[in-house]
Scaffold this motif. Structure first.
Motif, mmCIF file in Angstrom:
data_model
loop_
_atom_site.group_PDB
_atom_site.id
_atom_site.type_symbol
_atom_site.label_atom_id
_atom_site.label_comp_id
_atom_site.label_asym_id
_atom_site.label_seq_id
_atom_site.Cartn_x
_atom_site.Cartn_y
_atom_site.Cartn_z
ATOM 1 N N PRO A 1 135.220 -30.292 1.440
ATOM 2 C CA PRO A 1 136.660 -29.604 0.909
ATOM 3 C C PRO A 1 136.313 -27.860 1.405
ATOM 4 N N THR A 2 137.033 -27.210 0.980
ATOM 5 C CA THR A 2 137.190 -25.540 1.220
ATOM 6 C C THR A 2 137.384 -24.359 0.070
ATOM 7 N N VAL A 3 137.912 -25.407 -1.196
ATOM 8 C CA VAL A 3 138.059 -25.205 -2.220
ATOM 9 C C VAL A 3 137.900 -26.098 -3.090
ATOM 10 N N ILE A 4 137.543 -26.230 -3.873
ATOM 11 C CA ILE A 4 137.366 -27.640 -4.907
ATOM 12 C C ILE A 4 137.604 -26.967 -6.335
ATOM 13 N N LYS A 5 138.899 -27.402 -6.531
ATOM 14 C CA LYS A 5 139.601 -26.197 -7.482
ATOM 15 C C LYS A 5 140.409 -27.397 -8.935
ATOM 16 N N GLY A 6 139.692 -26.750 -10.194
ATOM 17 C CA GLY A 6 140.239 -27.836 -11.230
ATOM 18 C C GLY A 6 139.755 -27.627 -12.765
ATOM 19 N N ASN A 7 139.851 -28.207 -13.928
ATOM 20 C CA ASN A 7 138.956 -26.983 -15.246
ATOM 21 C C ASN A 7 138.270 -27.665 -15.359
ATOM 22 N N ALA A 8 138.012 -27.050 -16.123
ATOM 23 C CA ALA A 8 136.346 -27.160 -16.715
ATOM 24 C C ALA A 8 135.564 -28.184 -16.378
ATOM 25 N N GLY A 9 136.819 -29.327 -17.659
ATOM 26 C CA GLY A 9 135.870 -30.639 -17.507
ATOM 27 C C GLY A 9 135.731 -31.347 -16.329
ATOM 28 N N GLU A 10 136.657 -31.313 -15.614
ATOM 29 C CA GLU A 10 137.061 -32.269 -14.811
ATOM 30 C C GLU A 10 136.103 -31.346 -13.405
ATOM 31 N N LEU A 11 135.919 -30.170 -13.426
ATOM 32 C CA LEU A 11 134.917 -29.561 -12.639
ATOM 33 C C LEU A 11 133.042 -30.571 -13.117
ATOM 34 N N ALA A 12 133.145 -30.370 -14.264
ATOM 35 C CA ALA A 12 131.737 -30.388 -15.119
ATOM 36 C C ALA A 12 131.571 -31.549 -14.698
ATOM 37 N N LEU B 1 131.753 -33.412 -12.220
ATOM 38 C CA LEU B 1 130.894 -33.093 -10.512
ATOM 39 C C LEU B 1 130.135 -33.231 -10.176
ATOM 40 N N VAL B 2 129.515 -32.638 -11.561
ATOM 41 C CA VAL B 2 127.582 -31.667 -11.123
ATOM 42 C C VAL B 2 126.938 -32.449 -13.018
ATOM 43 N N GLN B 3 128.023 -32.869 -13.163
ATOM 44 C CA GLN B 3 126.977 -33.442 -14.014
ATOM 45 C C GLN B 3 126.746 -33.060 -15.602
ATOM 46 N N ILE B 4 127.579 -32.027 -15.980
ATOM 47 C CA ILE B 4 127.515 -31.064 -16.812
ATOM 48 C C ILE B 4 128.609 -31.945 -17.858
ATOM 49 N N PRO B 5 127.729 -32.255 -19.393
ATOM 50 C CA PRO B 5 128.474 -32.917 -20.613
ATOM 51 C C PRO B 5 129.487 -31.499 -20.876
ATOM 52 N N TRP B 6 131.044 -32.660 -21.308
ATOM 53 C CA TRP B 6 132.283 -31.752 -21.222
ATOM 54 C C TRP B 6 133.141 -33.018 -21.809
ATOM 55 N N GLU B 7 133.963 -32.085 -23.090
ATOM 56 C CA GLU B 7 134.552 -32.958 -23.247
ATOM 57 C C GLU B 7 136.045 -33.130 -23.285
ATOM 58 N N THR B 8 136.593 -33.834 -22.245
ATOM 59 C CA THR B 8 137.802 -34.250 -21.571
ATOM 60 C C THR B 8 138.322 -35.208 -22.456
ATOM 61 N N LYS B 9 140.243 -35.104 -21.979
ATOM 62 C CA LYS B 9 141.017 -35.913 -22.637
ATOM 63 C C LYS B 9 142.146 -36.765 -21.919
ATOM 64 N N GLY C 1 130.828 -21.645 -18.122
ATOM 65 C CA GLY C 1 132.385 -21.831 -17.187
ATOM 66 C C GLY C 1 132.092 -21.746 -15.932
ATOM 67 N N GLU C 2 131.058 -20.484 -16.036
ATOM 68 C CA GLU C 2 130.019 -19.509 -14.625
ATOM 69 C C GLU C 2 129.109 -20.548 -14.091
ATOM 70 N N GLU C 3 128.609 -21.220 -14.778
ATOM 71 C CA GLU C 3 127.645 -22.288 -14.783
ATOM 72 C C GLU C 3 128.001 -23.295 -13.997
ATOM 73 N N ILE C 4 129.094 -23.919 -14.122
ATOM 74 C CA ILE C 4 130.148 -24.777 -14.222
ATOM 75 C C ILE C 4 130.421 -24.383 -12.069
ATOM 76 N N ALA C 5 130.680 -22.961 -11.950
ATOM 77 C CA ALA C 5 131.499 -23.084 -10.730
ATOM 78 C C ALA C 5 130.604 -22.325 -9.861
ATOM 79 N N TYR C 6 128.833 -21.925 -10.099
ATOM 80 C CA TYR C 6 128.043 -21.935 -9.497
ATOM 81 C C TYR C 6 127.612 -23.265 -8.970
ATOM 82 N N LYS C 7 127.243 -24.722 -10.172
ATOM 83 C CA LYS C 7 126.754 -25.830 -9.635
ATOM 84 C C LYS C 7 127.469 -26.584 -8.719
ATOM 85 N N VAL C 8 129.130 -26.356 -8.981
ATOM 86 C CA VAL C 8 130.163 -26.759 -8.326
ATOM 87 C C VAL C 8 130.165 -26.287 -6.602
ATOM 88 N N ALA C 9 129.730 -25.038 -6.456
ATOM 89 C CA ALA C 9 130.090 -24.139 -5.249
ATOM 90 C C ALA C 9 128.322 -24.358 -4.667
#
Length: 258
Positions: free
Chosen positions: A113-124, A126-134, A144-152
């Motif tokens: 992918p050129t870009v992966i876009k999603g909310n924090a729970g979705e992208l977290a 993808l990189v095994q960062i605990p995050w509450e979702t419903k 959120g910065e940690e999530i963005a860095y790790k996904v990139a």
């Protein structure tokens, strides 16, 4: 916001191949047409490769995923990679079920992918960062910065973490966007349409950081503009004014004329 990016989209009218969810197809198509791109909705595995060959960009959104559609998404994504056109992956609700998680993993194993876009729970997720979702919603709170860095870094892509403040990481730099309005959270498909606008902006010749930041800033500013219309009394009346706002020039949006 880079006006050149928006103007370029409107000059070239890029064709964006959408493999997106059934809930948002009409809204997404109308929104992209208003912005200046051309949508084509094609999820059949039998034609996915050929449609992607015709397109200027591909959007993969797993919102109402089926096994057959997954095969089509992989086929279209691989075709786009071979052609060298942008691919946006929107892993909607990836944390909700094992099927969605497995599907996104399969896509990421075969498509760049050129870009992966999603909310924090979705992208977290993808990189095994605990995050509450419903369901498809992100409820957690964290870095959120940690999530963005790790996904990139993990997927060698540009990450866009959407939320009250959008966070964009191109792999090195972090940039943020604070435009937008809470009413976007009250309409179905707001994030999905953003993925479509983002796909169109990625077709220009500008640096990717400017393409992505322009897409999210323009989108958020259009929402701010629309919600201030005196005819808007709630989410239902907001939608047509929002689609109208997506057609405006950058200068018109920034002036806030109604």
């Amino acid at each position: 916001m880079n006006k050149k990016v928006v103007n370029s989209v409107r000059e070239t009218s890029p064709l964006i191949h959408h493999l997106t969810n059934q809930v948002v197809m009409n809204f997404t198509a109308n929104g992209l047409l208003s912005f200046g791109g051309l949508p084509i909705m094609a999820k059949a595995e039998e034609e996915a490769k050929d449609i992607a060959k015709l397109a200027d960009g591909v959007l993969i959104n797993i919102g109402t995923l089926t096994q057959q559609e997954l095969r089509a998404m992989i086929t279209a994504g691989k075709s786009a990679n071979r052609k060298g056109i942008p691919v946006v992956l929107d892993p909607v609700g990836v944390a909700a079920t094992a099927f969605r998680t497995s599907a996104v993993n399969q896509i990421l194993n075969k498509v760049q992918p050129t870009v992966i876009k999603g909310n924090a729970g979705e992208l977290a997720h993808l990189v095994q960062i605990p995050w509450e979702t419903k369901g498809v919603e992100s409820l957690g709170d964290g870095n959120g910065e940690e999530i963005a860095y790790k996904v990139a870094e993990t997927y060698q892509t540009t990450a866009v973490v959407t939320g009250k403040t959008d966070i964009i990481c191109t792999g090195i730099n972090i940039v943020k966007n604070d435009t937008g309005h809470p009413i976007l959270g009250k309409i179905t498909g707001a994030g999905c349409l953003l993925g479509s606008i983002l796909s169109a902006c990625l077709t220009t010749k500008d640096p990717i950081e400017e393409q992505v930041l322009t897409a999210v800033e323009f989108y958020g500013t259009a929402a701010e503009h629309a919600v201030n219309n005196s005819d808007v009394t709630g989410p239902g009346s907001f939608i047509p004014h929002f689609i109208d706002a997506l057609s405006l020039d950058v200068d018109e949006l920034l002036r806030g004329d109604l």
